[in-house]
Write a protein that holds these residues in place. Structure first.
Motif, PDB file in Angstrom:
ATOM      1  N   THR A 245      -2.680  12.221 -28.397  1.00  0.00           N
ATOM      2  CA  THR A 245      -3.648  10.836 -28.848  1.00  0.00           C
ATOM      3  C   THR A 245      -3.584   9.693 -27.675  1.00  0.00           C
ATOM      4  O   THR A 245      -4.360   8.836 -27.643  1.00  0.00           O
ATOM      5  CB  THR A 245      -2.962  10.160 -29.612  1.00  0.00           C
ATOM      6  OG1 THR A 245      -1.028   9.653 -29.339  1.00  0.00           O
ATOM      7  CG2 THR A 245      -2.121  10.349 -31.338  1.00  0.00           C
ATOM      8  N   TRP A 246      -3.409  10.824 -26.359  1.00  0.00           N
ATOM      9  CA  TRP A 246      -3.771  10.250 -25.218  1.00  0.00           C
ATOM     10  C   TRP A 246      -4.050  10.496 -24.147  1.00  0.00           C
ATOM     11  O   TRP A 246      -3.932  11.856 -24.094  1.00  0.00           O
ATOM     12  CB  TRP A 246      -3.146   8.769 -24.619  1.00  0.00           C
ATOM     13  CG  TRP A 246      -1.503   9.270 -24.446  1.00  0.00           C
ATOM     14  CD1 TRP A 246      -0.602   9.777 -24.941  1.00  0.00           C
ATOM     15  CD2 TRP A 246      -1.063   9.792 -22.344  1.00  0.00           C
ATOM     16  NE1 TRP A 246       0.643  10.358 -24.490  1.00  0.00           N
ATOM     17  CE2 TRP A 246      -0.243  10.476 -23.159  1.00  0.00           C
ATOM     18  CE3 TRP A 246      -1.501   8.988 -21.318  1.00  0.00           C
ATOM     19  CZ2 TRP A 246       1.102  10.564 -21.874  1.00  0.00           C
ATOM     20  CZ3 TRP A 246      -1.033   9.564 -20.765  1.00  0.00           C
ATOM     21  CH2 TRP A 246       0.528   9.668 -20.471  1.00  0.00           C
ATOM     22  N   CYS A 247      -5.199  10.444 -23.196  1.00  0.00           N
ATOM     23  CA  CYS A 247      -5.500  11.629 -22.208  1.00  0.00           C
ATOM     24  C   CYS A 247      -5.195  10.374 -20.690  1.00  0.00           C
ATOM     25  O   CYS A 247      -6.077   9.564 -20.977  1.00  0.00           O
ATOM     26  CB  CYS A 247      -6.758  11.822 -22.217  1.00  0.00           C
ATOM     27  SG  CYS A 247      -7.203  13.459 -23.804  1.00  0.00           S
ATOM     28  N   PHE A 248      -5.751  11.715 -19.766  1.00  0.00           N
ATOM     29  CA  PHE A 248      -5.102  10.729 -18.217  1.00  0.00           C
ATOM     30  C   PHE A 248      -5.406  12.111 -17.301  1.00  0.00           C
ATOM     31  O   PHE A 248      -5.372  13.667 -17.419  1.00  0.00           O
ATOM     32  CB  PHE A 248      -3.598  10.065 -17.662  1.00  0.00           C
ATOM     33  CG  PHE A 248      -4.156   9.170 -17.132  1.00  0.00           C
ATOM     34  CD1 PHE A 248      -4.608   7.633 -17.145  1.00  0.00           C
ATOM     35  CD2 PHE A 248      -3.040   9.396 -16.303  1.00  0.00           C
ATOM     36  CE1 PHE A 248      -4.347   7.496 -16.064  1.00  0.00           C
ATOM     37  CE2 PHE A 248      -2.288   8.595 -14.760  1.00  0.00           C
ATOM     38  CZ  PHE A 248      -3.813   7.628 -15.068  1.00  0.00           C
ATOM     39  N   ILE A 249      -5.303  11.969 -16.345  1.00  0.00           N
ATOM     40  CA  ILE A 249      -5.459  12.342 -15.100  1.00  0.00           C
ATOM     41  C   ILE A 249      -4.352  14.131 -14.957  1.00  0.00           C
ATOM     42  O   ILE A 249      -2.938  13.006 -15.003  1.00  0.00           O
ATOM     43  CB  ILE A 249      -6.032  11.343 -14.465  1.00  0.00           C
ATOM     44  CG1 ILE A 249      -6.725  10.455 -14.051  1.00  0.00           C
ATOM     45  CG2 ILE A 249      -6.263  13.019 -12.560  1.00  0.00           C
ATOM     46  CD1 ILE A 249      -8.700  11.385 -13.967  1.00  0.00           C
TER      47      ILE A 249
END
Length: 253
Positions: free
Chosen positions: A113-117
Protein backbone atom coordinates in the motif's frame (compact mmCIF):
# COMPACT_ATOMS: atom_id res chain seq x y z
CA UNK A 1 -1.18 18.69 0.83
CA UNK A 2 0.89 15.52 1.01
CA UNK A 3 -1.71 13.66 3.04
CA UNK A 4 -4.54 14.85 0.76
CA UNK A 5 -2.68 13.50 -2.29
CA UNK A 6 -1.43 10.23 -0.80
CA UNK A 7 -4.26 9.09 1.46
CA UNK A 8 -6.83 8.50 -1.35
CA UNK A 9 -4.35 6.23 -3.16
CA UNK A 10 -3.85 4.12 -0.04
CA UNK A 11 -7.59 3.96 0.67
CA UNK A 12 -8.25 2.90 -2.93
CA UNK A 13 -5.69 0.09 -2.59
CA UNK A 14 -7.48 -1.20 0.50
CA UNK A 15 -10.91 -0.76 -1.06
CA UNK A 16 -10.00 -2.82 -4.16
CA UNK A 17 -7.75 -5.20 -2.16
CA UNK A 18 -4.87 -4.64 -4.58
CA UNK A 19 -1.32 -3.41 -4.32
CA UNK A 20 -0.31 -0.09 -5.82
CA UNK A 21 1.54 -1.84 -8.65
CA UNK A 22 -1.59 -3.77 -9.55
CA UNK A 23 -3.86 -0.77 -9.10
CA UNK A 24 -2.01 1.62 -11.39
CA UNK A 25 -1.19 1.25 -15.08
CA UNK A 26 2.06 -0.31 -16.18
CA UNK A 27 2.75 -2.48 -13.15
CA UNK A 28 2.19 -6.19 -12.81
CA UNK A 29 4.17 -7.16 -9.73
CA UNK A 30 6.23 -5.80 -6.85
CA UNK A 31 9.36 -5.89 -9.02
CA UNK A 32 7.70 -3.83 -11.75
CA UNK A 33 6.28 -0.71 -10.11
CA UNK A 34 3.63 0.95 -12.20
CA UNK A 35 3.01 4.62 -12.85
CA UNK A 36 0.92 4.99 -9.68
CA UNK A 37 3.65 3.42 -7.54
CA UNK A 38 6.31 5.67 -9.08
CA UNK A 39 4.14 8.73 -8.49
CA UNK A 40 3.56 7.65 -4.89
CA UNK A 41 7.30 7.24 -4.32
CA UNK A 42 7.92 10.72 -5.77
CA UNK A 43 5.31 12.28 -3.47
CA UNK A 44 6.71 10.46 -0.43
CA UNK A 45 10.23 11.71 -1.14
CA UNK A 46 9.06 15.22 -2.01
CA UNK A 47 6.82 15.72 1.02
CA UNK A 48 9.56 14.37 3.27
CA UNK A 49 12.18 16.79 1.95
CA UNK A 50 10.25 19.97 1.09
CA UNK A 51 8.84 20.62 4.61
CA UNK A 52 12.31 20.02 6.05
CA UNK A 53 13.75 22.67 3.75
CA UNK A 54 10.97 25.08 4.74
CA UNK A 55 11.66 24.32 8.41
CA UNK A 56 15.30 25.29 7.79
CA UNK A 57 14.15 28.60 6.29
CA UNK A 58 11.97 29.22 9.36
CA UNK A 59 14.82 28.31 11.72
CA UNK A 60 17.20 30.64 9.88
CA UNK A 61 14.63 33.43 10.01
CA UNK A 62 14.19 32.94 13.76
CA UNK A 63 17.94 32.84 14.36
CA UNK A 64 18.62 35.98 12.30
CA UNK A 65 15.77 37.94 13.90
CA UNK A 66 17.00 37.14 17.42
CA UNK A 67 20.77 37.10 16.97
CA UNK A 68 21.33 39.54 14.09
CA UNK A 69 18.37 41.97 14.14
CA UNK A 70 20.07 44.73 12.11
CA UNK A 71 21.02 42.35 9.30
CA UNK A 72 17.52 40.85 9.47
CA UNK A 73 15.85 44.24 9.25
CA UNK A 74 18.01 45.40 6.36
CA UNK A 75 18.15 42.36 4.09
CA UNK A 76 15.12 40.13 4.77
CA UNK A 77 11.97 41.41 3.06
CA UNK A 78 8.46 40.09 2.55
CA UNK A 79 9.16 39.60 -1.14
CA UNK A 80 12.07 37.31 -0.26
CA UNK A 81 9.83 35.35 2.10
CA UNK A 82 7.11 35.03 -0.55
CA UNK A 83 9.52 33.65 -3.16
CA UNK A 84 11.26 31.27 -0.76
CA UNK A 85 8.41 28.73 -0.66
CA UNK A 86 8.04 28.19 -4.43
CA UNK A 87 11.82 28.12 -4.93
CA UNK A 88 12.27 25.49 -2.20
CA UNK A 89 9.41 23.40 -3.62
CA UNK A 90 10.86 23.60 -7.15
CA UNK A 91 14.34 22.52 -6.05
CA UNK A 92 12.92 19.60 -4.05
CA UNK A 93 10.73 18.53 -6.98
CA UNK A 94 13.73 18.48 -9.35
CA UNK A 95 15.81 16.50 -6.86
CA UNK A 96 13.06 13.97 -6.06
CA UNK A 97 12.37 13.44 -9.78
CA UNK A 98 15.81 11.86 -10.27
CA UNK A 99 14.52 8.28 -9.66
CA UNK A 100 12.01 8.80 -12.46
CA UNK A 101 15.00 9.53 -14.73
CA UNK A 102 16.91 6.39 -13.74
CA UNK A 103 19.01 7.57 -10.78
CA UNK A 104 17.39 5.51 -8.06
CA UNK A 105 14.61 2.91 -8.22
CA UNK A 106 11.03 3.34 -6.95
CA UNK A 107 9.97 0.23 -5.07
CA UNK A 108 6.74 -1.13 -3.62
CA UNK A 109 7.03 -2.04 0.05
CA UNK A 110 5.05 -4.50 2.12
CA UNK A 111 2.06 -4.71 2.48
CA UNK A 112 1.78 -3.21 -1.01
CA UNK A 113 0.00 0.00 0.00
CA UNK A 114 2.99 2.34 -0.19
CA UNK A 115 6.01 2.92 -2.39
CA UNK A 116 9.31 4.64 -1.76
CA UNK A 117 12.83 4.69 -3.13
CA UNK A 118 14.66 1.36 -2.85
CA UNK A 119 16.99 1.70 0.15
CA UNK A 120 18.76 -1.69 0.07
CA UNK A 121 20.01 -4.05 -2.62
CA UNK A 122 21.14 -3.17 -6.12
CA UNK A 123 24.17 -1.39 -7.50
CA UNK A 124 25.60 2.12 -7.04
CA UNK A 125 23.13 3.57 -9.52
CA UNK A 126 20.19 2.27 -7.48
CA UNK A 127 21.60 3.10 -4.03
CA UNK A 128 23.22 6.42 -4.87
CA UNK A 129 19.97 8.36 -4.62
CA UNK A 130 18.86 7.11 -1.16
CA UNK A 131 22.34 7.84 0.23
CA UNK A 132 22.23 11.32 -1.30
CA UNK A 133 18.70 11.83 -0.01
CA UNK A 134 19.65 10.71 3.51
CA UNK A 135 22.79 12.89 3.48
CA UNK A 136 20.77 15.93 2.46
CA UNK A 137 18.19 15.20 5.14
CA UNK A 138 20.96 14.79 7.71
CA UNK A 139 22.54 18.13 6.79
CA UNK A 140 19.15 19.84 7.02
CA UNK A 141 18.50 18.28 10.44
CA UNK A 142 21.91 19.42 11.72
CA UNK A 143 21.40 22.94 10.37
CA UNK A 144 17.91 23.21 11.86
CA UNK A 145 19.16 21.92 15.20
CA UNK A 146 22.06 24.38 15.24
CA UNK A 147 19.80 27.35 14.37
CA UNK A 148 17.22 26.40 16.98
CA UNK A 149 19.83 25.86 19.70
CA UNK A 150 21.31 29.28 18.93
CA UNK A 151 17.81 30.82 18.99
CA UNK A 152 17.13 29.19 22.35
CA UNK A 153 20.40 30.58 23.68
CA UNK A 154 19.36 34.08 22.61
CA UNK A 155 15.90 33.62 24.17
CA UNK A 156 17.48 32.47 27.44
CA UNK A 157 19.75 35.51 27.47
CA UNK A 158 16.77 37.79 26.83
CA UNK A 159 14.86 36.19 29.70
CA UNK A 160 17.76 36.66 32.11
CA UNK A 161 18.09 40.33 31.18
CA UNK A 162 14.43 41.04 31.96
CA UNK A 163 13.77 42.88 35.27
CA UNK A 164 12.44 40.64 38.02
CA UNK A 165 8.94 41.11 39.36
CA UNK A 166 7.59 40.83 42.88
CA UNK A 167 9.38 40.83 46.25
CA UNK A 168 13.06 39.82 46.21
CA UNK A 169 12.31 36.46 47.84
CA UNK A 170 9.81 35.42 45.15
CA UNK A 171 11.04 37.46 42.18
CA UNK A 172 10.94 35.59 38.84
CA UNK A 173 12.14 36.65 35.40
CA UNK A 174 9.71 37.60 32.65
CA UNK A 175 8.38 34.28 31.31
CA UNK A 176 7.39 35.11 27.73
CA UNK A 177 10.84 34.20 26.41
CA UNK A 178 10.73 30.95 28.39
CA UNK A 179 7.44 30.04 26.70
CA UNK A 180 9.04 30.35 23.27
CA UNK A 181 12.20 28.64 24.54
CA UNK A 182 10.38 25.51 25.76
CA UNK A 183 8.17 25.34 22.65
CA UNK A 184 11.18 25.61 20.33
CA UNK A 185 13.05 22.98 22.35
CA UNK A 186 10.15 20.51 22.23
CA UNK A 187 9.66 20.88 18.49
CA UNK A 188 13.41 20.56 17.83
CA UNK A 189 13.69 17.32 19.82
CA UNK A 190 10.55 15.91 18.18
CA UNK A 191 11.73 16.77 14.68
CA UNK A 192 15.17 15.22 15.28
CA UNK A 193 13.75 11.99 16.71
CA UNK A 194 11.31 11.60 13.80
CA UNK A 195 13.90 12.30 11.08
CA UNK A 196 16.85 10.20 12.24
CA UNK A 197 15.36 6.68 11.66
CA UNK A 198 14.98 7.25 7.91
CA UNK A 199 18.53 8.60 7.63
CA UNK A 200 19.92 5.62 9.56
CA UNK A 201 17.92 3.09 7.50
CA UNK A 202 19.15 4.56 4.21
CA UNK A 203 22.81 4.26 5.26
CA UNK A 204 22.31 0.76 6.69
CA UNK A 205 20.64 -0.41 3.49
CA UNK A 206 23.37 1.05 1.27
CA UNK A 207 26.52 0.12 3.18
CA UNK A 208 25.46 -2.82 5.38
CA UNK A 209 23.09 -4.40 2.82
CA UNK A 210 20.40 -4.59 5.50
CA UNK A 211 17.15 -5.27 3.62
CA UNK A 212 14.35 -5.06 6.18
CA UNK A 213 10.99 -3.81 4.95
CA UNK A 214 9.50 -3.65 8.45
CA UNK A 215 12.31 -1.40 9.64
CA UNK A 216 11.92 0.78 6.54
CA UNK A 217 8.18 1.04 7.20
CA UNK A 218 8.85 2.07 10.82
CA UNK A 219 11.28 4.76 9.63
CA UNK A 220 8.68 6.17 7.22
CA UNK A 221 6.08 6.12 9.99
CA UNK A 222 8.40 8.14 12.21
CA UNK A 223 8.84 10.69 9.43
CA UNK A 224 5.05 10.93 8.99
CA UNK A 225 4.46 11.29 12.75
CA UNK A 226 6.39 14.57 12.82
CA UNK A 227 3.94 16.39 10.55
CA UNK A 228 1.00 15.02 12.57
CA UNK A 229 2.28 15.71 16.09
CA UNK A 230 4.03 19.06 15.53
CA UNK A 231 0.82 21.10 15.09
CA UNK A 232 -0.69 19.46 18.16
CA UNK A 233 2.40 20.30 20.21
CA UNK A 234 2.04 23.92 19.11
CA UNK A 235 -1.73 24.02 19.77
CA UNK A 236 -1.53 22.36 23.20
CA UNK A 237 1.41 24.50 24.29
CA UNK A 238 -0.45 27.69 23.42
CA UNK A 239 -3.23 26.87 25.92
CA UNK A 240 -3.13 28.88 29.14
CA UNK A 241 -3.26 25.80 31.41
CA UNK A 242 -0.22 24.17 29.84
CA UNK A 243 1.74 27.43 29.79
CA UNK A 244 0.93 28.01 33.46
CA UNK A 245 2.19 24.51 34.26
CA UNK A 246 5.45 25.18 32.38
CA UNK A 247 5.91 28.51 34.15
CA UNK A 248 5.44 26.96 37.58
CA UNK A 249 7.88 24.21 36.68
CA UNK A 250 10.46 26.79 35.51
CA UNK A 251 10.02 28.79 38.74
CA UNK A 252 10.62 25.70 40.83
CA UNK A 253 13.72 24.82 38.80
Amino acid sequence: LGKCLLSPIVLAAYAYNRSLSELGPGGRSEDEPGVLCQLFAFFMAFFGLAPTLLLLAMALECWLSLGHPYFYRRHLTRRLGATLGPVAAGLCALFCALPLLGFGVPMQYCPGTWCFIRMAGGGPRQLGFPVLYASLMGLLVLAIGACNVSSMRHLYGMARRQPRRGPPATATPHMEEFDHLVLLGLMTVLFTICSLPLIIRAYMGAFAADFNENADLSALRFLSVNSIVDPWVFIIFRTSVFRMFIRRLCRRL
